[in-house]
Design an enzyme around this catalytic site. Sequence first.
Site, PDB file in Angstrom:
ATOM      1  N   GLY A 158       0.811  -1.213   0.000  1.00  0.00           N
ATOM      2  CA  GLY A 158       0.000   0.000   0.000  1.00  0.00           C
ATOM      3  C   GLY A 158       0.839   1.255   0.000  1.00  0.00           C
ATOM      4  CG  PHE A 159       4.866   3.478   1.651  1.00  0.00           C
ATOM      5  CD1 PHE A 159       4.421   4.432   2.557  1.00  0.00           C
ATOM      6  CD2 PHE A 159       5.993   3.761   0.888  1.00  0.00           C
ATOM      7  CE1 PHE A 159       5.090   5.645   2.692  1.00  0.00           C
ATOM      8  CE2 PHE A 159       6.659   4.973   1.020  1.00  0.00           C
ATOM      9  CZ  PHE A 159       6.204   5.907   1.930  1.00  0.00           C
TER      10      PHE A 159
ATOM     11  CG  PHE B 152      -7.392  -2.764  -4.670  1.00  0.00           C
ATOM     12  CD1 PHE B 152      -6.572  -2.759  -3.562  1.00  0.00           C
ATOM     13  CD2 PHE B 152      -8.131  -3.919  -4.929  1.00  0.00           C
ATOM     14  CE1 PHE B 152      -6.493  -3.858  -2.712  1.00  0.00           C
ATOM     15  CE2 PHE B 152      -8.061  -5.028  -4.095  1.00  0.00           C
ATOM     16  CZ  PHE B 152      -7.241  -4.989  -2.979  1.00  0.00           C
TER      17      PHE B 152
ATOM     18  CG  ASN C 252      -5.644  -5.464   4.420  1.00  0.00           C
ATOM     19  OD1 ASN C 252      -5.545  -4.251   4.588  1.00  0.00           O
ATOM     20  ND2 ASN C 252      -5.563  -6.023   3.232  1.00  0.00           N
TER      21      ASN C 252
ATOM     22  CG  ASN D 172     -11.113   0.455   1.634  1.00  0.00           C
ATOM     23  OD1 ASN D 172     -12.003   0.788   2.415  1.00  0.00           O
ATOM     24  ND2 ASN D 172      -9.829   0.473   1.958  1.00  0.00           N
ATOM     25  CB  THR D 173     -12.237  -4.206  -3.337  1.00  0.00           C
ATOM     26  OG1 THR D 173     -11.216  -3.272  -3.648  1.00  0.00           O
ATOM     27  CG2 THR D 173     -12.721  -4.870  -4.613  1.00  0.00           C
TER      28      THR D 173
ATOM     29  CE  LYS E 221      -2.168  -6.966   4.217  1.00  0.00           C
ATOM     30  NZ  LYS E 221      -1.386  -5.819   3.795  1.00  0.00           N
TER      31      LYS E 221
ATOM     32  CG  ASN F  32      -6.595   2.814   3.368  1.00  0.00           C
ATOM     33  OD1 ASN F  32      -6.968   2.480   2.252  1.00  0.00           O
ATOM     34  ND2 ASN F  32      -6.137   1.939   4.263  1.00  0.00           N
TER      35      ASN F  32
ATOM     36  CB  SER G 259      -8.617  -4.447   0.366  1.00  0.00           C
ATOM     37  OG  SER G 259      -9.174  -3.155   0.298  1.00  0.00           O
TER      38      SER G 259
HETATM   39  C1  LIG Z   1      -3.122   4.106   2.956  1.00  0.00           C
HETATM   40  C2  LIG Z   1      -3.029   2.610   3.034  1.00  0.00           C
HETATM   41  C3  LIG Z   1      -3.116   1.867   1.874  1.00  0.00           C
HETATM   42  C4  LIG Z   1      -3.041   0.471   1.936  1.00  0.00           C
HETATM   43  N1  LIG Z   1      -3.087  -0.248   0.779  1.00  0.00           N
HETATM   44  C5  LIG Z   1      -2.969  -1.584   0.826  1.00  0.00           C
HETATM   45  C6  LIG Z   1      -2.975  -2.353  -0.357  1.00  0.00           C
HETATM   46  O1  LIG Z   1      -3.052  -1.825  -1.465  1.00  0.00           O
HETATM   47  N2  LIG Z   1      -2.886  -3.716  -0.239  1.00  0.00           N
HETATM   48  C7  LIG Z   1      -2.773  -4.338   0.967  1.00  0.00           C
HETATM   49  O2  LIG Z   1      -2.681  -5.562   1.007  1.00  0.00           O
HETATM   50  N3  LIG Z   1      -2.746  -3.631   2.111  1.00  0.00           N
HETATM   51  C8  LIG Z   1      -2.837  -2.273   2.066  1.00  0.00           C
HETATM   52  N4  LIG Z   1      -2.813  -1.558   3.230  1.00  0.00           N
HETATM   53  C9  LIG Z   1      -2.741  -2.277   4.532  1.00  0.00           C
HETATM   54  C10 LIG Z   1      -1.310  -2.393   5.057  1.00  0.00           C
HETATM   55  O3  LIG Z   1      -0.525  -3.147   4.202  1.00  0.00           O
HETATM   56  C11 LIG Z   1      -1.316  -3.058   6.450  1.00  0.00           C
HETATM   57  O4  LIG Z   1      -1.793  -4.361   6.315  1.00  0.00           O
HETATM   58  C12 LIG Z   1      -2.145  -2.311   7.466  1.00  0.00           C
HETATM   59  O5  LIG Z   1      -2.035  -0.926   7.314  1.00  0.00           O
HETATM   60  C13 LIG Z   1      -1.768  -2.677   8.909  1.00  0.00           C
HETATM   61  O6  LIG Z   1      -0.434  -2.334   9.176  1.00  0.00           O
HETATM   62  P1  LIG Z   1      -0.022  -0.971   9.954  1.00  0.00           P
HETATM   63  O7  LIG Z   1      -0.870  -0.894  11.171  1.00  0.00           O
HETATM   64  O8  LIG Z   1       1.426  -1.119  10.246  1.00  0.00           O
HETATM   65  O9  LIG Z   1      -0.302   0.133   9.018  1.00  0.00           O
HETATM   66  C14 LIG Z   1      -2.884  -0.170   3.189  1.00  0.00           C
HETATM   67  C15 LIG Z   1      -2.795   0.599   4.352  1.00  0.00           C
HETATM   68  C16 LIG Z   1      -2.859   1.959   4.292  1.00  0.00           C
HETATM   69  C17 LIG Z   1      -2.746   2.767   5.560  1.00  0.00           C
END
Ligand SMILES: Cc1cc2nc3c(=O)[nH]c(=O)nc-3n(C[C@H](O)[C@H](O)[C@H](O)COP(=O)(O)O)c2cc1C
Length: 460
Positions: free
Chosen positions: A143-144, A195, A348, A279-280, A319, A191, A277
């Site tokens: 996601g980063f 995607f 996630n 959001n989908t 995941k 967030n 996710s």
């Molecule tokens: C802005 C944002 C976008 C993300 N996009 C994705 C993504 O595209 N695919 C995915 O598997 N996880 C995505 N994640 C989830 C992160 O990979 C992670 O699983 C989640 O943020 C928990 O970890 P953290 O508490 O360290 O942020 C996203 C998270 C954030 C904050």
Amino acid sequence: MKQKVGFALIRESLYRKLIKPSSAPPRHYCTSSANVPPTPPLPKVPHSSKKGRLLTGATIGLLIAGGAYASTVDEATFCGWLFSATKLVNPFFAFLDPEVAHRLAVSAAARGWVPREKRPDLPILGLDVWGRRFSNPVGLAAGFDKNAEAVEGLLGLGFGFVEVGSVTPIPQEGNPKPRIFRLPNEGALINRCGFNSEGIVAVAKRLGAQHGKRKLETSSTSSPAGDEVKHGGKAGPGILGVNLGKNKTSEDAAADYVQGVHTLSQYADYLVINISSPNTPGLRQLQGRKQLKDLVKKIQAARDEMQWGEEGPPPLLVKIAPDLSKQDLEDIAAVALALRVDGLIISNTTIQRPDSVSPNPVAQETGGLSGKPLFNMSTNILKEMYLLTKGRIPLIGCGGISSGEDAYKKIRAGATLVQLYTAFGYGGPALIPNIKAELAHCLEKDGYKSVHEAVGADCR
Ligand SMILES: Cc1cc2nc3c(=O)[nH]c(=O)nc-3n(C[C@H](O)[C@H](O)[C@H](O)COP(=O)(O)O)c2cc1C
């Protein structure tokens, strides 16, 4: 006298260039000045005061002394300074809109405008997973770097591995902005990106170019002693994960993931099927027992049908969400064991709003919550999954990690590797060496000689 004339000339030219460029008449350097309009008299620029000159002198002196001192310190100390200095820009980033700040950070990392970790990881942090060497178990979560723009810069920060994506087969915009919200007091984000992805073709082009470069780096690098350096991934130093998503309008999720596998798996040290996710619409239903079994079978078959060299196909991970019932977890564990899934990422973001965030009005935004409030929830299901899979499947612990102690807790709960996103967003590059040092300290303090020894310690 000569010196005074020199200063006057400099003052005049500075005045014309910087202070009043538009009003300055063009200079004609000809012998006759008959047709040249007279230069208007310059206003008196005040001479700097004695105090000002002293201050300038002292600043220059300090800079020279600082530079001289910096040139005498060893590379490791200097590197430490650089990482610490990145904290100075955090308030500036915090001031910007979260998505703008994120864009800037990715662009900076893509251009190499971030510090590069020169200090080798402590041996206690090194580990082998899926036949790949990780110099440390701390990774950057998906996601980063959704479009694989900054893999080198991010690996250079000292992450043990970087996961790009989620990547969708067809490019898509994601949800309308704003779609990322900060809860700084809670160390959290919400967030609903949905995607946003440049698609598998654009990402494959980028990874293809980097892959060649990283491979070259592997073959041309050797240790000072002349031994071959033991490298991590199949395309050079550092491990690269590719996280696959599906398009919002696609009716056939399996076909989407298969396309991702066909196009991107050649560049990946590991692949992730992201079915968690929030959001989908409908995506999380793929975590159900039957749906997951069918999906994983199709994706594994697609991967195994491809031609693979000596190192074989990349491991396939799933995941999952933190919002799963005991029954859901049992189903996923059963499928993972039966189909020999190579790993699970737990977890996630959550759709829940724990008590620690609910008073904040931002908590009402729709989307997945990440960061500190997710820590306990995701660590609990990590532990459950470790027990259900009897420690037979490597687990990546993710959710709310913001310190080395958090990373250690995830490892003790059953994670072989860990990942973070939100805390990195708030803390920046300086956080990574701190987490690694603290994790090494925690391991040593409890008498462990390696990360592997500590995996699942709290489940025994
Ligand atoms: C802005 C944002 C976008 C993300 N996009 C994705 C993504 O595209 N695919 C995915 O598997 N996880 C995505 N994640 C989830 C992160 O990979 C992670 O699983 C989640 O943020 C928990 O970890 P953290 O508490 O360290 O942020 C996203 C998270 C954030 C904050």
